[in-house]
Design an enzyme around this catalytic site. Structure first.
Site, short mmCIF file in Angstrom:
data_model
loop_
_atom_site.label_atom_id
_atom_site.label_comp_id
_atom_site.label_asym_id
_atom_site.label_seq_id
_atom_site.Cartn_x
_atom_site.Cartn_y
_atom_site.Cartn_z
N GLN A 84 -32.97 -52.33 -28.78
CA GLN A 84 -31.87 -52.74 -29.74
C GLN A 84 -30.90 -51.48 -29.42
OE1 GLN A 84 -34.96 -52.84 -31.40
NE2 GLN A 84 -34.93 -55.15 -31.54
N ASN A 116 -29.39 -56.65 -30.87
CA ASN A 116 -30.78 -57.05 -29.58
C ASN A 116 -30.27 -56.87 -28.44
OD1 ASN A 116 -32.68 -57.22 -31.70
ND2 ASN A 116 -32.68 -59.30 -31.74
N CYS A 167 -33.63 -53.67 -39.01
CA CYS A 167 -34.51 -53.14 -37.89
C CYS A 167 -35.26 -51.86 -38.67
CB CYS A 167 -33.85 -52.81 -36.73
SG CYS A 167 -35.09 -51.84 -35.36
N GLY A 168 -36.37 -51.83 -39.01
CA GLY A 168 -37.19 -50.84 -39.56
C GLY A 168 -37.48 -49.60 -38.62
N ASN A 169 -37.88 -49.60 -37.57
CA ASN A 169 -37.87 -48.38 -36.84
C ASN A 169 -36.55 -47.80 -36.37
OD1 ASN A 169 -40.59 -48.61 -36.36
ND2 ASN A 169 -40.56 -50.02 -34.58
N HIS A 209 -38.99 -63.60 -40.21
CA HIS A 209 -40.37 -63.26 -39.40
C HIS A 209 -41.25 -64.45 -39.76
CE1 HIS A 209 -39.40 -58.92 -38.96
NE2 HIS A 209 -38.82 -59.12 -39.84
N ASN A 211 -38.63 -63.61 -35.58
CA ASN A 211 -39.43 -62.95 -34.88
C ASN A 211 -41.01 -63.32 -35.23
OD1 ASN A 211 -37.46 -60.72 -34.46
ND2 ASN A 211 -37.52 -59.94 -36.38
N GLU A 246 -40.06 -60.37 -30.61
CA GLU A 246 -38.86 -60.03 -31.47
C GLU A 246 -37.92 -60.75 -30.55
OE1 GLU A 246 -37.17 -56.71 -32.85
OE2 GLU A 246 -38.84 -55.23 -32.26
N ARG A 247 -37.30 -61.82 -31.29
CA ARG A 247 -36.22 -62.73 -31.17
C ARG A 247 -35.19 -61.85 -30.24
NH1 ARG A 247 -32.33 -63.71 -36.47
NH2 ARG A 247 -32.51 -61.75 -37.39
N CYS A 259 -42.43 -52.87 -34.16
CA CYS A 259 -41.59 -53.39 -34.83
C CYS A 259 -41.89 -53.45 -36.40
CB CYS A 259 -41.45 -54.97 -34.80
SG CYS A 259 -40.13 -55.79 -35.76
N GLY A 260 -40.90 -52.15 -37.04
CA GLY A 260 -40.90 -51.78 -38.28
C GLY A 260 -40.77 -52.94 -39.41
N GLY A 280 -41.09 -56.01 -38.81
CA GLY A 280 -42.39 -57.09 -38.63
C GLY A 280 -43.61 -56.43 -39.10
#
Length: 280
Positions: free
Chosen positions: A46, A66, A75-77, A165, A196, A214-215, A223-224, A226
């Protein structure tokens, strides 16, 4: 146009972080895809753009693209990397940072120079808000749905963490058909914004392993959002306790969700890889 950037990752989920506070940034979908290309550009899952706040109570605005050039909601990460970036660059002296995305505000807490926690908001299970279409292709079973595919029926738990998700459970994560089934579900018509796809194996009520398709990206190291979706689905379906350790290819995340209308909290590391300048 030359852009200064920082390459970062959260458990191997990698990002190009671009600061639009200190430079002019004009990126379209094609330029995003060029930057994300691992052969011709910098390479990433990303592209993250840090912008000035759009609300008086918010510290920064945060946009996520993306690798296919499409903008996404969460996006958690990436949020953990954003927190480390603004702290390392002295863009704020705060330990708690409020940032806005397309559709929600998230609170980032700097725990130390590598560990960051993020209040990801309240998981959403209402189909219309994910979005997930209820029609003749689905059969409801609590918060789970039997979804008809061309060659099989799959049990999924749709959940949004600000982005959609679909969580599936498996007995053996190592042999789960992540790429095959991920590609089918990502673009399934019952998920109109794409989705996702999270494959989850429960090791106990406090520990799970996941793999994520991930889409717009494909399978990633981590994936955070996710991981948060998987834990939220497991708790909602009665399979997990409120504190869960999530193991991914790139490392581990700790997630806590009290349930109901409380915000889910994710904690983990963020790392800087290198800085550079590229002609776009």
């Amino acid at each position: 146009m030359y852009l200064n950037f920082t390459k970062m990752h959260g458990l191997g989920n990698d990002f190009i972080v671009i600061d639009s506070l200190s430079q002019a940034v004009d990126l379209n979908s094609e330029k995003i895809k060029f930057l994300a290309n691992r052969n011709l550009g910098v390479g990433c899952d990303q592209v993250l753009i840090i912008e000035p706040p759009k609300k008086p109570n918010v510290d920064f605005n945060y946009r996520i693209f993306n690798a296919d050039g499409n903008e996404v909601q969460q996006c958690g990460n990436g949020a953990r990397c954003l927190g480390k970036y603004v702290s390392d660059k002295k863009l704020t002296a705060k330990e708690k940072i409020l940032v806005s995305t397309i559709n929600r505000e998230i609170l980032i807490t700097i725990l130390d120079n590598k560990n960051i926690s993020v209040e990801m908001g309240v998981p959403e299970f209402e189909p219309k808000k994910i979005p997930f279409i209820i029609n003749e292709n689905v059969e409801k079973k609590g918060f789970q749905y039997k979804l008809k595919l061309s060659n099989s029926d799959e049990i999924v738990t749709p959940v949004s963490m600000g982005n959609p998700h679909a969580v599936l459970t498996t007995d053996n994560i190592d042999i789960a058909p992540v790429n095959e089934l991920g590609q089918i579900l990502e673009k399934h018509p019952n998920f109109p914004d794409r989705v996702n796809v999270i494959f989850m194996q429960a090791l106990s009520r406090n520990q799970i392993k996941i793999r994520v398709f991930e889409r717009g990206v494909g399978e990633t190291q981590a994936c955070g959002s996710g991981a948060c979706a998987a834990v939220a689905a497991g708790i909602k379906n009665g399979h997990l306790d409120h504190k869960v350790k999530v193991s991914l290819f790139g490392g581990e995340l700790n997630i806590y969700w009290a349930g109901d209308n409380s915000s889910l909290v994710m904690s983990g590391t963020a790392s800087t890889v290198f800085e550079g300048r590229i002609k776009v």
